[in-house]
Design a protein around this motif. Structure first.
Motif, PDB file in Angstrom:
ATOM      1  N   ALA A 197       0.831  -1.205   0.000  1.00 26.73           N
ATOM      2  CA  ALA A 197       0.000   0.000   0.000  1.00 26.73           C
ATOM      3  C   ALA A 197       0.865   1.254   0.000  1.00 26.73           C
ATOM      4  O   ALA A 197       0.561   2.228  -0.710  1.00 26.73           O
ATOM      5  N   VAL A 198       1.950   1.259   0.773  1.00 27.52           N
ATOM      6  CA  VAL A 198       2.861   2.407   0.804  1.00 27.52           C
ATOM      7  C   VAL A 198       3.492   2.616  -0.572  1.00 27.52           C
ATOM      8  O   VAL A 198       3.586   3.747  -1.068  1.00 27.52           O
ATOM      9  N   SER A 199       3.924   1.534  -1.208  1.00 27.19           N
ATOM     10  CA  SER A 199       4.535   1.633  -2.539  1.00 27.19           C
ATOM     11  C   SER A 199       3.553   2.209  -3.555  1.00 27.19           C
ATOM     12  O   SER A 199       3.914   3.087  -4.353  1.00 27.19           O
ATOM     13  N   SER A 210      -3.849  13.584   1.122  1.00 30.06           N
ATOM     14  CA  SER A 210      -4.329  13.119   2.432  1.00 30.06           C
ATOM     15  C   SER A 210      -4.469  11.601   2.502  1.00 30.06           C
ATOM     16  O   SER A 210      -4.271  11.004   3.569  1.00 30.06           O
ATOM     17  N   LEU A 211      -4.782  10.952   1.383  1.00 30.44           N
ATOM     18  CA  LEU A 211      -4.875   9.491   1.402  1.00 30.44           C
ATOM     19  C   LEU A 211      -3.492   8.854   1.538  1.00 30.44           C
ATOM     20  O   LEU A 211      -3.320   7.852   2.234  1.00 30.44           O
ATOM     21  N   ARG A 212      -2.524   9.464   0.880  1.00 34.68           N
ATOM     22  CA  ARG A 212      -1.141   8.976   1.042  1.00 34.68           C
ATOM     23  C   ARG A 212      -0.695   9.134   2.499  1.00 34.68           C
ATOM     24  O   ARG A 212      -0.043   8.243   3.062  1.00 34.68           O
ATOM     25  N   LEU A 213      -1.046  10.254   3.121  1.00 31.83           N
ATOM     26  CA  LEU A 213      -0.707  10.463   4.526  1.00 31.83           C
ATOM     27  C   LEU A 213      -1.418   9.459   5.427  1.00 31.83           C
ATOM     28  O   LEU A 213      -0.863   9.009   6.432  1.00 31.83           O
ATOM     29  N   SER A 214      -2.646   9.096   5.070  1.00 37.13           N
ATOM     30  CA  SER A 214      -3.372   8.094   5.847  1.00 37.13           C
ATOM     31  C   SER A 214      -2.661   6.748   5.812  1.00 37.13           C
ATOM     32  O   SER A 214      -2.546   6.061   6.835  1.00 37.13           O
ATOM     33  N   VAL A 215      -2.185   6.370   4.635  1.00 32.04           N
ATOM     34  CA  VAL A 215      -1.445   5.110   4.498  1.00 32.04           C
ATOM     35  C   VAL A 215      -0.196   5.140   5.362  1.00 32.04           C
ATOM     36  O   VAL A 215       0.079   4.203   6.138  1.00 32.04           O
ATOM     37  N   ARG A 234       9.705   5.838  13.575  1.00 25.71           N
ATOM     38  CA  ARG A 234      10.152   7.229  13.575  1.00 25.71           C
ATOM     39  C   ARG A 234      10.743   7.612  12.220  1.00 25.71           C
ATOM     40  O   ARG A 234      10.525   8.723  11.725  1.00 25.71           O
ATOM     41  N   ALA A 235      11.475   6.690  11.611  1.00 25.68           N
ATOM     42  CA  ALA A 235      12.091   6.970  10.311  1.00 25.68           C
ATOM     43  C   ALA A 235      11.024   7.203   9.241  1.00 25.68           C
ATOM     44  O   ALA A 235      11.131   8.127   8.431  1.00 25.68           O
ATOM     45  N   VAL A 236       9.980   6.361   9.253  1.00 27.35           N
ATOM     46  CA  VAL A 236       8.892   6.528   8.282  1.00 27.35           C
ATOM     47  C   VAL A 236       8.158   7.842   8.524  1.00 27.35           C
ATOM     48  O   VAL A 236       7.813   8.561   7.577  1.00 27.35           O
ATOM     49  N   ALA A 237       7.939   8.187   9.797  1.00 30.58           N
ATOM     50  CA  ALA A 237       7.254   9.440  10.118  1.00 30.58           C
ATOM     51  C   ALA A 237       8.058  10.648   9.647  1.00 30.58           C
ATOM     52  O   ALA A 237       7.519  11.572   9.032  1.00 30.58           O
ATOM     53  N   LYS A 238       9.373  10.647   9.903  1.00 31.88           N
ATOM     54  CA  LYS A 238      10.219  11.763   9.471  1.00 31.88           C
ATOM     55  C   LYS A 238      10.248  11.880   7.953  1.00 31.88           C
ATOM     56  O   LYS A 238      10.195  12.984   7.391  1.00 31.88           O
ATOM     57  N   GLU A 239      10.351  10.741   7.277  1.00 34.61           N
ATOM     58  CA  GLU A 239      10.368  10.740   5.810  1.00 34.61           C
ATOM     59  C   GLU A 239       9.057  11.284   5.251  1.00 34.61           C
ATOM     60  O   GLU A 239       9.051  12.065   4.296  1.00 34.61           O
ATOM     61  N   THR A 240       7.948  10.897   5.867  1.00 34.86           N
ATOM     62  CA  THR A 240       6.632  11.362   5.407  1.00 34.86           C
ATOM     63  C   THR A 240       6.491  12.863   5.575  1.00 34.86           C
ATOM     64  O   THR A 240       5.995  13.561   4.682  1.00 34.86           O
TER      65      THR A 240
END
Length: 250
Positions: A197-199, A210-215, A234-240
């Protein structure tokens, strides 16, 4: 999660947008939306009572059963009717694959073996207490109304029977969760579905969508509370966050 407000808004919006081209797909999306609204209420209540005691275990087990049933039915509709028909819809494809991961997230939280969270973990003593403890008249009435409302939201539009799902009637003895789903390790499948889903979200949606942020948000929560990968979450959150600030579209 499958009950998030962002996902619910997109379910309604996309169900309406495909109504003329694909009435069947639209109908299923509206059903999943109704299921999601019910599921959100159950999840909020379950998270408030993370560790059931002997006094509250019958009500808590009913809630866990209700959550698992809703997630199972949502996944069935998603896999049988939605995912095979989303090839030409960008946002809907991302949403469908995200919901598949979300339903597995619920299985991991409430029914995984080995347990990864205290939210839905049940000791043999709590199960025994839940199965045989008498319920008050008020609890039976409210439980019956709750399940009747859930079933009505899902099926009354098609003229189907209105009532609680089989085995959820207040007068019937409580079932073990394994009666609804096999107890196994759902973690690897959930991880795979989140990564997919992230890919897709990164390929099809801009950084601040906003849908990408939800994923990404739910994936962060999944890594933290299920995989227990604090550094990874934390790494995924910072990257997002960086991708949101760098996005020029939208």
């Amino acid at each position: 999660m499958a009950s998030s407000e962002v996902d619910q808004k997109f379910l309604g919006k996309l169900a309406k947008s495909v109504e003329k081209d694909n009435p069947l797909l639209s109908s299923i999306l509206f059903k999943i939306l109704g299921l999601s609204l019910n599921l959100s209420e159950q999840l909020v209540a379950a998270r408030r009572a993370r560790k059931p005691d002997t006094a509250s275990s019958p009500a808590f087990l009913r809630r866990v059963l209700h959550i698992l049933w809703l997630a199972r039915e949502g996944l069935i509709m998603l896999q049988q009717y939605v995912i095979p028909m989303v090839g030409n819809y960008g946002e809907l494809k991302v949403l469908a694959y995200k919901l598949r991961a979300s339903f597995h997230h619920i299985f991991v939280l409430f029914h995984n073996k080995p347990a990864v969270s205290n939210i839905g973990s049940w000791t043999p003593e709590a199960m025994a207490a839940a199965a045989f403890a008498p319920s008050s008249r008020q609890e039976e009435t409210s439980h019956h109304k709750l399940n009747q409302l859930s079933y009505q939201r899902l099926y009354e539009a098609d003229g189907g029977p209105v009532g609680p799902p089989p085995g959820f009637e207040a007068q019937v003895a409580l079932l073990p969760p394994s009666a609804l789903l096999p107890q196994k390790n759902y973690l690897p499948a959930a991880q795979e579905y989140f990564e997919e889903a992230v890919s897709l979200a990164e390929q099809l949606l801009w950084g601040s969508h906003s849908l990408r942020l939800s994923v990404k948000t739910e994936y962060v929560a999944f890594l933290y509370e299920c995989v227990h990968d604090v550094a990874g979450s934390r790494a995924v959150a910072k990257e997002t966050i960086a991708q949101v600030y760098d996005a020029t579209e939208g």
